[in-house]
Design a protein around this motif. Structure first.
Motif, PDB file in Angstrom:
ATOM      1  N   PRO A 146      24.158  -4.116   3.116  1.00 34.28           N
ATOM      2  CA  PRO A 146      24.341  -2.703   3.448  1.00 34.28           C
ATOM      3  C   PRO A 146      24.922  -2.491   4.852  1.00 34.28           C
ATOM      4  O   PRO A 146      25.795  -1.637   5.040  1.00 34.28           O
ATOM      5  N   LEU A 147      24.453  -3.270   5.845  1.00 36.17           N
ATOM      6  CA  LEU A 147      24.988  -3.096   7.211  1.00 36.17           C
ATOM      7  C   LEU A 147      26.481  -3.406   7.235  1.00 36.17           C
ATOM      8  O   LEU A 147      27.278  -2.678   7.830  1.00 36.17           O
ATOM      9  N   LEU A 148      26.860  -4.496   6.575  1.00 36.15           N
ATOM     10  CA  LEU A 148      28.264  -4.900   6.558  1.00 36.15           C
ATOM     11  C   LEU A 148      29.130  -3.821   5.908  1.00 36.15           C
ATOM     12  O   LEU A 148      30.186  -3.437   6.436  1.00 36.15           O
ATOM     13  N   ALA A 149      28.668  -3.322   4.766  1.00 42.13           N
ATOM     14  CA  ALA A 149      29.469  -2.339   4.027  1.00 42.13           C
ATOM     15  C   ALA A 149      29.589  -1.026   4.796  1.00 42.13           C
ATOM     16  O   ALA A 149      30.636  -0.393   4.828  1.00 42.13           O
TER      17      ALA A 149
ATOM     18  N   GLY B   7      29.538 -14.228  -1.393  1.00 42.24           N
ATOM     19  CA  GLY B   7      29.808 -12.858  -1.856  1.00 42.24           C
ATOM     20  C   GLY B   7      30.469 -12.026  -0.768  1.00 42.24           C
ATOM     21  O   GLY B   7      31.484 -11.355  -1.001  1.00 42.24           O
ATOM     22  N   PHE B   8      29.926 -12.088   0.458  1.00 40.86           N
ATOM     23  CA  PHE B   8      30.496 -11.289   1.561  1.00 40.86           C
ATOM     24  C   PHE B   8      31.937 -11.726   1.852  1.00 40.86           C
ATOM     25  O   PHE B   8      32.813 -10.883   2.080  1.00 40.86           O
ATOM     26  N   GLU B   9      32.157 -13.047   1.855  1.00 41.43           N
ATOM     27  CA  GLU B   9      33.511 -13.553   2.172  1.00 41.43           C
ATOM     28  C   GLU B   9      34.508 -13.145   1.097  1.00 41.43           C
ATOM     29  O   GLU B   9      35.651 -12.794   1.394  1.00 41.43           O
ATOM     30  N   ALA B  10      34.054 -13.164  -0.151  1.00 37.66           N
ATOM     31  CA  ALA B  10      34.952 -12.760  -1.240  1.00 37.66           C
ATOM     32  C   ALA B  10      35.391 -11.307  -1.056  1.00 37.66           C
ATOM     33  O   ALA B  10      36.500 -10.919  -1.423  1.00 37.66           O
ATOM     34  N   LEU B  11      34.515 -10.504  -0.452  1.00 35.15           N
ATOM     35  CA  LEU B  11      34.840  -9.078  -0.239  1.00 35.15           C
ATOM     36  C   LEU B  11      35.643  -8.873   1.056  1.00 35.15           C
ATOM     37  O   LEU B  11      35.875  -7.736   1.467  1.00 35.15           O
ATOM     38  N   GLY B  12      36.027  -9.973   1.701  1.00 28.80           N
ATOM     39  CA  GLY B  12      36.925  -9.881   2.867  1.00 28.80           C
ATOM     40  C   GLY B  12      36.245  -9.991   4.214  1.00 28.80           C
ATOM     41  O   GLY B  12      36.893  -9.819   5.257  1.00 28.80           O
TER      42      GLY B  12
ATOM     43  N   ALA C  20      29.970 -16.179  10.078  1.00 22.84           N
ATOM     44  CA  ALA C  20      29.710 -17.406  10.826  1.00 22.84           C
ATOM     45  C   ALA C  20      28.211 -17.530  11.065  1.00 22.84           C
ATOM     46  O   ALA C  20      27.497 -16.524  11.130  1.00 22.84           O
ATOM     47  N   ILE C  21      27.749 -18.776  11.203  1.00 19.97           N
ATOM     48  CA  ILE C  21      26.338 -19.006  11.541  1.00 19.97           C
ATOM     49  C   ILE C  21      26.310 -19.606  12.941  1.00 19.97           C
ATOM     50  O   ILE C  21      26.877 -20.673  13.179  1.00 19.97           O
ATOM     51  N   GLU C  22      25.708 -18.886  13.869  1.00 17.86           N
ATOM     52  CA  GLU C  22      25.655 -19.349  15.258  1.00 17.86           C
ATOM     53  C   GLU C  22      24.326 -18.982  15.886  1.00 17.86           C
ATOM     54  O   GLU C  22      23.832 -17.855  15.705  1.00 17.86           O
TER      55      GLU C  22
ATOM     56  N   TYR D 159      21.670 -17.273  13.884  1.00 16.53           N
ATOM     57  CA  TYR D 159      21.968 -15.978  13.254  1.00 16.53           C
ATOM     58  C   TYR D 159      23.165 -16.123  12.308  1.00 16.53           C
ATOM     59  O   TYR D 159      24.083 -16.899  12.571  1.00 16.53           O
ATOM     60  N   VAL D 160      23.148 -15.341  11.244  1.00 11.71           N
ATOM     61  CA  VAL D 160      24.334 -15.200  10.410  1.00 11.71           C
ATOM     62  C   VAL D 160      24.998 -13.908  10.870  1.00 11.71           C
ATOM     63  O   VAL D 160      24.348 -12.861  10.924  1.00 11.71           O
ATOM     64  N   GLU D 161      26.283 -14.014  11.217  1.00  8.17           N
ATOM     65  CA  GLU D 161      26.980 -12.823  11.706  1.00  8.17           C
ATOM     66  C   GLU D 161      28.198 -12.587  10.824  1.00  8.17           C
ATOM     67  O   GLU D 161      28.949 -13.514  10.521  1.00  8.17           O
ATOM     68  N   GLY D 162      28.388 -11.363  10.401  1.00  7.46           N
ATOM     69  CA  GLY D 162      29.536 -11.047   9.552  1.00  7.46           C
ATOM     70  C   GLY D 162      30.242  -9.800  10.058  1.00  7.46           C
ATOM     71  O   GLY D 162      29.586  -8.895  10.590  1.00  7.46           O
TER      72      GLY D 162
END
Ligand code: UD1
Length: 431
Positions: A102-105, A131-136, A140-142, A145-148
């Motif tokens: 939801p935050l990404l969208a 799934g997130f990458e397929a949607l563009g 990254a994981i740093e 944390y996972v950050e998109g």
């Protein structure tokens, strides 16, 4: 230390009502972050620490969350103040990772701690990220944390999930509601909680079709609003009481249980010789004849649920003969076996299978719950055992069972909780 004390050997009888499904409320709470306007009101919300924890997570992002005594939860996310979820809250519960979609969208960015493993298995989130990458999105994981992020808007796409995952289906589905164009999720999970989430998303103005099948189609829309929704009954809580009836050779009507959500459990109970009758308002379970050993294998829905594996295994320990329980979803979900052995049970572990040699008499013992459903299995075993069983590790049980002790007592179980009052939950107040 709080404990549950059980004096076993009493047959359960009567009616018990199930609460709303925890695993339906959690994704709906995360999805409420998608609403730019309006309030969400969820009805039939159970008092559980998992709900409290996710309420704290959404509040940390700037949303408002108020849980009232009558089981309604009001959420409003018109103004979000951050897209980073705090480690201290997320580490308590894996489902917190569901705020990522939801935050990404909605904002084009999320930063959420990578959930660690837990007692039952490693539980990666690679399919959520796929799934997130397929949607563009760029993900990254740093630093744990996972950050998109995505520059403009997510773009609808065809997403094939390599593993049937409830969480990855949920996160991808929520993200796709605000993407531009159409998304197709293939090899989607089919759990009833996913259908419930899709119904809520559609009430918010989304266009989701096919939830409950393995292909979900989502036509992206520009914005979503809060909505009212009543969650489905908790099929795992219902299944636990059905198994409690069977293990005590009792006769219990589980009010609110939906047969279609529990068909695999009903089939396996019947195979074991238990009488199961489905009614418009619930399911009646009666175990008054001889029971037979059976083999059970956990699978994604509509297969036998992994969240009822431990409780079913407890039942099988009381049926003379050899039963085999195979766990295909999690690599380490047999921690209850070592505790059940302390109650006189003969179970051998061979890879992903437990070979259960049923006995006619379990003996009460002091046992420790290592996870939520393992805890439920130990309580069930205690209800059937000779003498006193003392269960510790109640923080796990409080995550998923509201009023467990009083509901079992109401059915005739001899069971008390030493801290007497039910879980010391506080009400979530507005921020
Ligand atoms: C949800 C339920 C949990 C239930 C599980 C399976 C909630 C809050 N939790 O958890 O009670 O036991 O479904 O029915 O509803 N996997 C991957 N990569 C991923 C995602 C999952 O390998 O990206 C694996 C997991 O390690 C596991 C399997 O897929 O072996 C199924 O996990 P998943 O369906 O995602 O479970 P959750 O959504 O975490």
């Amino acid at each position: 230390m709080a404990t549950i004390k059980i004096h076993g050997g009493y047959r359960l009888a009567g009616t018990v009502r199930v609460d709303g499904a925890k695993n339906a409320v959690l994704p709906i709470m995360a999805a409420s972050l998608l609403a730019e306007t309006g309030e969400t009101c969820i009805e039939e919300v159970p008092y559980l620490t998992d709900i409290e924890n996710l309420a704290d997570v959404v509040r940390s992002l700037g949303a408002r969350a108020e849980l009232s005594h009558n089981g309604s939860l009001k959420l409003s996310a018109e103004r979000l103040t951050t897209t980073t979820a705090p480690y201290e809250l997320v580490r308590k519960m894996r489902a917190s990772f569901w705020v990522a979609g939801p935050l990404l969208a909605r904002t084009g960015h999320f930063r959420v701690p990578l959930p660690g493993g837990c007692n039952i298995g490693e539980r990666p989130v690679d399919q959520h990220i796929k799934g997130f990458e397929a949607l563009g999105a760029h993900v990254a994981i740093e630093h744990g944390y996972v950050e998109g992020y995505v520059k403009d808007r997510l773009r609808g796409a065809r997403v094939y999930l390599d593993i049937v995952s409830v969480g990855a289906t949920i996160n991808t589905m929520m993200a796709a509601t605000l993407a531009e164009g159409q998304t197709l999720i293939e090899n989607a999970a089919k759990e009833p909680e996913i259908v419930d989430l899709a119904n809520y998303l559609n009430a918010m103005g989304a266009k989701v079709r096919g939830a409950g099948t393995d292909v979900i189609r989502i036509e992206g829309v520009k914005c979503l609003h809060g909505a009212a929704h009543t969650v489905i009954p908790d099929r795992i809580e219902a299944g636990t009481y059905m198994l409690a009836a069977a293990i005590t050779r009792g006769d219990v009507f589980v009010e609110g249980a939906i047969y279609n959500h529990l068909s695999s459990l009903c089939a396996k109970l019947r195979e074991a010789g238990v009488t199961v009758e489905d009614d418009i308002s619930g399911i009646r379970v009666r175990a008054d004849g001889p029971l037979h050993p059976i083999d059970v294998k956990t699978l994604p829905h509509p297969g036998f649920p992994t969240d009822l594996q431990a409780q079913m295994l407890a039942l099988l320990t009381t049926i003379e003969g050899v039963s085999i329980v195979t766990e295909t979803l999690y690599e380490n979900r047999f921690l209850h076996v070592a505790e059940l052995r302390r109650m006189g049970v003969d179970v051998k572990l061979e890879g992903r299978s437990a070979i259960v040699e049923g006995v006619s008499n379990l003996t009460g013992a002091r046992v420790n719950a290592t996870d939520l459903r393992a805890g439920a299995a130990l309580v069930l075993a205690g209800l059937a055992a000779n003498g006193e069983t003392v269960v510790t590790g109640l923080e796990h049980l409080d995550r998923g069972y509201g009023d467990l002790v009083s509901k079992l007592r109401q059915l005739g179980g001899y069971i008390v909780r030493t801290d007497e009052a039910q879980p010391p939950l506080r009400l979530v107040t507005a921020n």
